[in-house]
Design an enzyme around this catalytic site. Structure first.
Site, PDB file in Angstrom:
ATOM      1  N   PHE A 305      -0.454  48.419  39.380  1.00  0.00           N
ATOM      2  CA  PHE A 305      -0.742  47.025  39.052  1.00  0.00           C
ATOM      3  C   PHE A 305      -2.135  46.907  38.455  1.00  0.00           C
ATOM      4  CE2 PHE A 305      -2.519  42.923  40.827  1.00  0.00           C
ATOM      5  CZ  PHE A 305      -1.902  42.099  39.909  1.00  0.00           C
ATOM      6  N   CYS A 306      -2.243  46.122  37.389  1.00  0.00           N
ATOM      7  CA  CYS A 306      -3.534  45.751  36.776  1.00  0.00           C
ATOM      8  C   CYS A 306      -4.337  47.007  36.440  1.00  0.00           C
ATOM      9  CB  CYS A 306      -4.278  44.802  37.710  1.00  0.00           C
ATOM     10  SG  CYS A 306      -5.698  43.969  36.939  1.00  0.00           S
ATOM     11  N   LEU A 307      -5.567  47.090  36.912  1.00  0.00           N
ATOM     12  CA  LEU A 307      -6.416  48.244  36.634  1.00  0.00           C
ATOM     13  C   LEU A 307      -5.777  49.538  37.112  1.00  0.00           C
ATOM     14  CD1 LEU A 307      -9.064  49.723  35.957  1.00  0.00           C
ATOM     15  CD2 LEU A 307     -10.023  48.831  38.079  1.00  0.00           C
ATOM     16  N   ILE A 334       2.387  47.361  35.807  1.00  0.00           N
ATOM     17  CA  ILE A 334       2.620  45.927  35.974  1.00  0.00           C
ATOM     18  C   ILE A 334       1.323  45.169  35.679  1.00  0.00           C
ATOM     19  CG2 ILE A 334       3.428  44.123  37.543  1.00  0.00           C
ATOM     20  CD1 ILE A 334       4.626  46.421  39.276  1.00  0.00           C
ATOM     21  N   SER A 336      -0.785  45.413  33.279  1.00  0.00           N
ATOM     22  CA  SER A 336      -1.849  46.375  32.968  1.00  0.00           C
ATOM     23  C   SER A 336      -2.101  46.442  31.469  1.00  0.00           C
ATOM     24  CB  SER A 336      -1.467  47.778  33.474  1.00  0.00           C
ATOM     25  OG  SER A 336      -1.197  47.773  34.853  1.00  0.00           O
TER      26      SER A 336
END
Length: 565
Positions: A305-307, A334, A336
């Site tokens: 997720f993200c970073l 997700i 990202s």
């Protein structure tokens, strides 16, 4: 009966708060550059001054809009109710006084935004001007003041004004805490990690100085052969995917017959100052991949997720360069970004002046503090995360409601200095992941084009951190399957099928423009989770194995690292 003012209690609380304020001291450095802010606003102002004809057209349009506003106001026309949660109370629509305040505010706000949008300033300067304007407009909303908020007016009548007295006491206490205002978005006592949140049964099965690896206890007799490994971002703890049981993605996956592992990052201190992006990739993700494979006998499916997803992409390219790509079966990213050319309003903070100031700040303390990161994220969604709390906490004196997602949001973590310096300059500012050999990890050149691992990228339609259009472009670059989920950056991930919310979009081909993709995509009701696990099945061997019992746990989940302050 009019409630009595709690002056005695208030006096004592103010005295204690004053002592705390006296003891506190200002930090010697700032994580941003005030001069860069002044430069950005000046640049935008100069750009506007050089376009008098455009400004004249805006002023002419504004005059027409205000004439229409006064005509509607004086004639009593109600018009369509705006979709703005700040003005949800019935009085904002039904009462002429409050309706006129609301409509005037919204009209003036849009006109100011239209003016700022005229400029041709640099992306960073224009984004900073938009950010500052939004902060101002959010702050002066009539919903934020006792005299112009109908709910507050009713509350004052109910309590005899005691709500304002108690609210002022809350304000002083929050300021005195040294953490700033609005620290009560949710009830901090409503959840307990390991019992009511982050409570899916499991064990820490491995740890090093950067992470603990958690394996969850099976609930089915048979499980999919390929295990799952979750890579979270550094800014918050891993358990966004393990909130209360009815919202837990971890629990749902385990109940679906998956062996689930998660990385729980350490909350870094000064001793981690020199840990950079490469360390988190190799000593973190790659080491976790090897441990999961050793314990299960199968290459894992990564999800992130993200970073965390950005780091996974780097790790996949690193493994490919090392000839070890087969150590990962598939990867899901997700919300990202791998291409940082389009960061929308976040580009306001990717500015040489801000980065230099932040680096001085990081050098002084060795890390970025979680509170500083929370303030930044809250400012980007000020109406939801700041001003709604101002109204409830300071004006209405209402107790903060329990929210598992907000509890997680406020349970932030620090980021080491070396990591943030490299991430900000190499990835955000210079966008080196777009170059075939622009970024290196331990001397290994990172080329995302060499990734052959099957990939799915999930974007969230209302994402305020990673704009879905930018995530879509990354999916095309990585030749990954793409799914667009509903809702925002965090809430869109937590989408259990039983809730039947948000919906998602799919489409087989990927035209160049994101809007073209969406116009021809198919919308599905409910959660994207089952669609994703179906994709995992297609990427896997299809084999089922006996459930993997944990016999050598170090300590119960969520583990020490998730509990670190």
């Amino acid at each position: 009966m009019t409630p009595a003012f709690p002056f005695g209690d208030l006096t004592g609380r103010l005295h204690d708060a004053a002592e705390q304020m006296i003891k506190g001291g200002a930090k010697p450095t700032l994580p941003f550059d005030p001069f860069a802010i002044a430069q950005a606003t000046g640049e935008v102002a100069m750009e506007l001054a050089m376009r008098p004809q455009d400004l004249m057209q805006v002023q002419f349009a504004a005059a027409q809009q205000w004439a229409a506003y006064w005509n509607a106001t004086l004639s009593g026309e109600t018009g369509e109710k705006p979709r703005d949660r700040r003005f949800a109370a019935a009085e904002w629509q039904d009462d002429p006084y409050y309706r006129s305040l609301r409509d005037a505010y919204l009209l003036a706000s849009q006109q100011l935004r239209d003016i700022v949008a005229l400029g041709d300033a640099s992306d960073s300067s224009a984004a900073m001007a938009r950010f500052l304007l939004d902060q101002y407009l959010n702050a002066v909303s009539p919903a934020n003041f006792a005299a112009t908020n109908p709910e507050v007016a009713k509350r004052i009548k109910e309590t005899g004004g005691a709500n304002l007295v108690q609210g002022f006491a809350h304000l002083i206490e929050d300021i005195a805490s040294g953490k700033g205002i609005v620290q009560r978005r949710t009830d901090p006592a409503a959840f307990e990690k390991g019992k009511t949140i982050a409570a899916t049964p499991g064990q820490v099965v491995y740890e090093n100085s950067l992470f603990q690896l958690i394996q969850y206890s099976p609930t089915t007799d048979k499980v999919a052969a390929e295990p799952l490994l979750y890579v979270p971002p550094l800014v918050n703890r891993y358990y966004m995917i393990d909130l209360v049981p009815r919202q837990s993605l971890v629990k749902w996956l385990v109940d679906e017959g998956r062996t689930v592992f998660v990385i729980s990052w350490v909350n870094p201190g000064p001793e981690h100052k020199d840990k950079g992006v490469g360390d988190y990739v190799v000593e973190g993700i790659v080491e976790a991949i090897g441990e999961v494979a050793r314990r299960t006998g199968h290459a894992p499916d990564l999800f992130s997720f993200c970073l965390g997803g950005t780091l996974v992409a780097i790790a996949l390219a690193w493994l490919a360069a090392k000839g070890r790509a087969d150590e990962v079966n598939s990867a899901t990213l997700i919300g990202s970004l791998v291409d940082f050319a389009d960061m929308r309003d976040w580009s306001a903070f990717v500015h040489e002046g801000h980065l230099a100031a932040l680096e001085d700040h990081l050098e002084a303390q060795g890390f970025i503090d979680s509170l500083e990161l929370q303030r930044l994220f809250a400012a980007m969604r000020a109406n939801d995360l700041i001003w709604s709390s101002v109204i409830n906490h300071y004006l209405l004196d209402r107790p903060a409601p329990p929210s598992d997602l907000l509890y997680w949001f406020e349970d932030g973590a620090r980021i080491p200095a070396a990591f943030l310096k490299s991430y900000n300059r190499d990835l955000l500012l210079d966008n080196k992941l777009k170059d075939p050999a622009g970024f290196e990890v331990g001397g290994v050149k990172i080329d995302l084009a060499t990734i052959g691992t099957p990939m799915m990228i999930v974007a969230l339609k209302d994402d305020h951190v990673s704009a879905w259009e930018a995530v879509y472009r990354g999916a095309r670059d990585l030749k990954a399957d793409f799914v667009l989920g509903g809702s925002g950056h965090n809430a869109g991930v937590i989408n259990p099928p039983a809730a039947n919310k948000h919906g998602y979009w799919t489409r087989a081909d990927q035209p160049e423009a994101a809007d073209d993709w969406l116009s021809g995509a198919t919308r599905h009701e409910g959660s994207w989770w089952p669609h994703w696990t179906g994709w995992l099945d297609r990427c896997g061997s299809g084999k089922l194995v006996a459930a993997r019992a944990i016999t050598d746990g170090i300590e119960p989940a969520p583990g020490r690292y998730a509990l670190m302050k």
